[in-house]
Design an enzyme around this catalytic site. Structure first.
Site, short mmCIF file in Angstrom:
data_model
loop_
_atom_site.label_atom_id
_atom_site.label_comp_id
_atom_site.label_asym_id
_atom_site.label_seq_id
_atom_site.Cartn_x
_atom_site.Cartn_y
_atom_site.Cartn_z
N SER A 118 -54.64 43.86 -41.13
CA SER A 118 -54.71 42.46 -41.54
C SER A 118 -54.21 41.57 -40.42
CB SER A 118 -53.86 42.23 -42.79
OG SER A 118 -53.76 40.85 -43.09
N TYR A 131 -45.94 41.94 -47.53
CA TYR A 131 -47.30 42.22 -47.08
C TYR A 131 -47.41 42.14 -45.56
CZ TYR A 131 -52.38 42.06 -46.72
OH TYR A 131 -53.68 42.33 -46.39
#
Length: 230
Positions: A118, A131
């Site tokens: 990501s 995250y």
């Protein structure tokens, strides 16, 4: 066309399901896994593949699933959760889960590994500690694993794709076309781009054919990697 077994974790919905469809369309025998049997059954039926339940954060579950699957030629370690979960649960799924699946795939004789990373791993401004830090860890993990092995390990960002995980984002967010990540994975799975192993690749902002043409430059200048510059 490819002729082998591709395992996609988190393959029951969203980006993982789209990757499964793309690989099946390119000739792979697809195995989709997730904790939800209903979701993976649907995708397996659609792709002519197999559905094998697996909790990637459980070593026992991963071992049982790989024992059922057998040899895997391609692992797409895509299973992940957002930061709304407990901090350590996020790391268990996003980091430990990838590690356990990679270890099992390597033991099964895998030829190629693709890990879903990501942009949150390096982009400034994030306020989601769980995250963002888990994805930073997995980007570094993919690079170092690639350095250790004699097979390529890729890490890529799918961009900001509309899925259940991103449902809280505003409608005018800079959304990435959903077809780009599956197409990128399809290309990386062919073996043509193995020189880019260990490098961070973005589904929307990177042209892998251009990167391949510049592979020597990328290695020499250490590009497409998370680094501290001074």
């Amino acid at each position: 066309m490819p002729d082998g077994v591709a395992l996609i974790t988190g393959g029951g919905r969203g980006i993982g399901a789209s990757i499964a469809r793309s690989l099946a369309g390119d000739g792979w025998t697809v195995v989709v896994s997730a904790r939800s049997r209903e979701q993976i059954d649907e995708v397996a039926s659609e792709t002519g593949g197999r559905a094998v339940p697996m909790d990637v954060a459980s070593g026992e579950s991963v071992a049982e699933a790989f024992a059922e699957i057998g040899h895997v030629d391609l692992l797409v370690a895509n299973a992940g959760i957002g930061g709304e979960s407990d901090f350590w649960r996020t790391f268990e799924v996003n980091v430990l889960g990838v590690h356990l699946c990679c270890e099992a795939a390597i033991a099964s004789g895998v030829s190629r590994i693709i890990i879903t990373g990501s942009g949150a791993s390096y982009l400034p401004g994030s306020s989601n500690t769980a995250y963002s830090s888990s994805k930073a860890a997995i980007c570094r993990y993919a690079e170092t694993l690639n350095n250790q092995l004699e097979i390529p390990v890729f890490v890529f960002s799918p961009g900001l794709v509309r899925t259940e995980m991103t449902s809280s984002f505003p409608a005018d967010a800079p959304w990435t076309p959903p077809e780009l990540a599956p197409e990128l994975v399809r290309k990386l799975a062919t073996g043509r781009y193995d020189a880019l192993g260990g490098r961070y690749i973005h589904a929307e902002h990177d042209d892998v054919d251009d990167l391949l043409a510049r592979a020597d430059e990328i290695r020499e200048q250490d590009l497409n990697a998370i680094r501290l510059r001074r």
